[in-house]
Motif scaffolding. Structure first.
Motif, PDB file in Angstrom:
ATOM      1  N   LYS A 129       0.817  -1.231   0.000  1.00 29.90           N
ATOM      2  CA  LYS A 129       0.000   0.000   0.000  1.00 29.90           C
ATOM      3  C   LYS A 129       0.838   1.262   0.000  1.00 29.90           C
ATOM      4  O   LYS A 129       0.402   2.303  -0.476  1.00 29.90           O
ATOM      5  CB  LYS A 129      -0.962  -0.021   1.187  1.00 29.90           C
ATOM      6  CG  LYS A 129      -0.312   0.058   2.550  1.00 29.90           C
ATOM      7  CD  LYS A 129      -1.322  -0.197   3.676  1.00 29.90           C
ATOM      8  CE  LYS A 129      -1.412  -1.663   4.017  1.00 29.90           C
ATOM      9  NZ  LYS A 129      -2.481  -2.000   4.941  1.00 29.90           N
ATOM     10  N   ASN A 230      -1.994   2.502   9.915  1.00 31.95           N
ATOM     11  CA  ASN A 230      -2.403   1.585   8.845  1.00 31.95           C
ATOM     12  C   ASN A 230      -3.718   2.049   8.226  1.00 31.95           C
ATOM     13  O   ASN A 230      -3.871   2.055   7.006  1.00 31.95           O
ATOM     14  CB  ASN A 230      -2.525   0.156   9.382  1.00 31.95           C
ATOM     15  CG  ASN A 230      -2.847  -0.825   8.273  1.00 31.95           C
ATOM     16  OD1 ASN A 230      -2.196  -0.827   7.232  1.00 31.95           O
ATOM     17  ND2 ASN A 230      -3.874  -1.645   8.463  1.00 31.95           N
ATOM     18  N   GLU A 234      -4.391   3.334   4.492  1.00 33.65           N
ATOM     19  CA  GLU A 234      -5.476   2.706   3.711  1.00 33.65           C
ATOM     20  C   GLU A 234      -6.489   3.748   3.220  1.00 33.65           C
ATOM     21  O   GLU A 234      -7.084   3.587   2.153  1.00 33.65           O
ATOM     22  CB  GLU A 234      -6.173   1.636   4.549  1.00 33.65           C
ATOM     23  CG  GLU A 234      -5.281   0.426   4.779  1.00 33.65           C
ATOM     24  CD  GLU A 234      -5.975  -0.691   5.544  1.00 33.65           C
ATOM     25  OE1 GLU A 234      -7.138  -0.515   5.961  1.00 33.65           O
ATOM     26  OE2 GLU A 234      -5.344  -1.750   5.728  1.00 33.65           O
TER      27      GLU A 234
END
Ligand code: NAD
Ligand code: MG
Length: 401
Positions: A129, A230, A234
């Motif tokens: 990512k 995280n 995202e």
């Protein structure tokens, strides 16, 4: 007769996602053949993977480790060729024989190999990512140019993808309005410290941060989950993948990690993707799409799950999420700077050089000190990354002396 099996390159094969990917591939030897495996330095694990999957190439960053691997494989009469060096990762990601690339290197180290795969028009199974956070605009534009299909591996993005009416991968530039999407709901487990107080958070050790309640993952993403960076990464990833504005995405805490994300349509319908928290589901989905593949994941037991809870994220206790949301709103190289500072701060925390709560402070201070630039080339992105790392490293040294 030619081999009709799909040829797959797995970058980061020795990591958490890499191992899960090989587990799924091993269930379908009639459909997939491993073309290349790549990792940083863990040559013993890579040697075992080479024995099982017999790839054409095995790539390691570390030259000494590559020599060990070569010796071991030669001794076993293996035909796998061992390569080393950064360029080799790009070569096995873009080789003409390759159909799909699992991009599962952790962090900015995956930037060039992931780009090589997308520029070569491969089906790109994107776990890495950080690449989208650093260079999402360039990455999606490269996919549009080459016709590469980008399939999200991150469980939330894979869930969103499954809730959208799309057969193939993401590359053509989605129009959420035209699809009748009102908003995307990105779920978050809240990590191991969802209910911890600010005082408790200051004392967190690397070991505690890496013990996630629902998922077993590599150390960096485990710490990111604990800080909720995280979810911040995202959030940015979702903006690029789904061509969404920050206002289109809502983060919802869902501690059970059974609903992996949701899409709400203008008629009030809300579609969700559910399943046990096991990365083999999104991996199998992306490998097989639009067909379904068995993944080895157990059936979801709803009765045993019993309840699904939801709450709003607390940005005061988890400032990293807010920092990421403002970085994507700021645009330019702000997300790349955020990512670089986070990688440096997490590495320092894992090495015992920085406290858990100082991670957000380092990122915030780095964002304040660096001036943002237009991320209009890979070189510009790499410069922004390097500058931010230097600033973050100086801040970390100053905070520990
Ligand atoms: P990990 O630390 O378990 O594995 C990382 C892999 O990358 C290893 O194979 C390592 O050898 C390799 N690697 C590290 N540095 C490298 C370099 N410089 N060059 C080449 N290879 C290198 O990490 P992970 O948990 O598997 O995560 C991988 C990526 O997937 C991350 O971007 C993470 O955010 C993402 N992701 C992971 C999960 C998960 O459940 N683990 C879920 C969603 C997304
Ligand atoms: Mg995720």
């Amino acid at each position: 007769m030619g081999d009709s099996r799909q040829q797959i390159t797995v970058l980061g094969s020795t990591g958490s996602i890499g191992v899960s990917t090989l587990d799924v591939l091993a269930r379908h030897p009639d459909q997939f053949q491993v073309f290349a495996l790549g990792a940083q330095s863990s040559w013993q694990k890579l040697a075992e993977q080479c024995q099982t999957f017999k790839p054409k190439y095995a790539v390691l960053v570390d030259e000494t480790a590559a020599r060990h691997l070569q010796q071991r494989l030669s001794g076993e009469g293996s035909e796998t060729e061992v390569l080393t060096g950064e360029r080799a990762f790009q070569e096995v990601a873009s080789a003409s024989e390759v159909d799909a690339v699992m991009a599962a290197i952790v962090g900015a180290a995956g930037l060039l190999p992931s780009f090589a795969a997308v520029e070569a028009g491969k089906r790109v199974l994107l776990a890495n990512k950080e690449v989208l956070v650093m260079a999402g605009g360039l990455f999606m534009a490269a996919a549009r140019r080459s016709g590469a299909e980008v399939l999200p591996i991150d469980s939330e993005h894979n869930a969103i993808f499954q809730c959208l009416p799309l057969a193939a991968g993401l590359s053509a530039g989605l129009d959420l309005n035209a699809l009748g999407v009102r908003r995307i709901m990105l779920t978050a487990s809240g990590g191991p410290f969802r209910q911890a107080s600010v005082q408790d958070l200051a004392q967190v050790t690397p070991e505690q941060a890496c013990a996630h309640p629902n998922w077993s993952m590599g150390p960096k993403i485990s710490v990111d989950s604990a800080t909720m960076m995280n979810k911040g990464l995202e959030f940015i990833e979702a903006c690029w993948l789904f061509n969404a504005q920050p206002a289109d995405i809502q983060v919802v805490i869902h501690p059970q990690s059974v609903i992996h994300s949701l899409v709400e349509y203008i008629d009030g319908s809300v579609l969700a993707q559910l399943g046990n928290p096991d990365m083999r589901t999104p991996i199998a989905h992306a490998l097989g799409a639009p067909k379904r593949l068995a993944s080895g994941v157990d059936s979801l037991d709803l009765v045993a799950t019993a309840r699904l809870d939801f709450e709003s994220p607390d940005l005061a206790r988890f400032p990293c999420l807010g920092l990421a949301q403002s970085a994507v709103a700021t645009g330019l190289s702000a997300p790349a700077v955020l990512n670089a500072a986070n990688e440096e701060a997490v590495a320092a925390f894992l090495a015992g050089r920085l406290s858990f709560s100082a991670i957000a402070e380092i990122i915030s201070a780095t964002l304040e000190r660096v001036s943002f630039t237009e991320p209009d080339s890979l070189e510009a992105v790499q410069n922004a990354d390097l500058t931010a790392r230097r600033v973050a490293q100086a801040l970390i040294s100053a905070s520990t002396t």
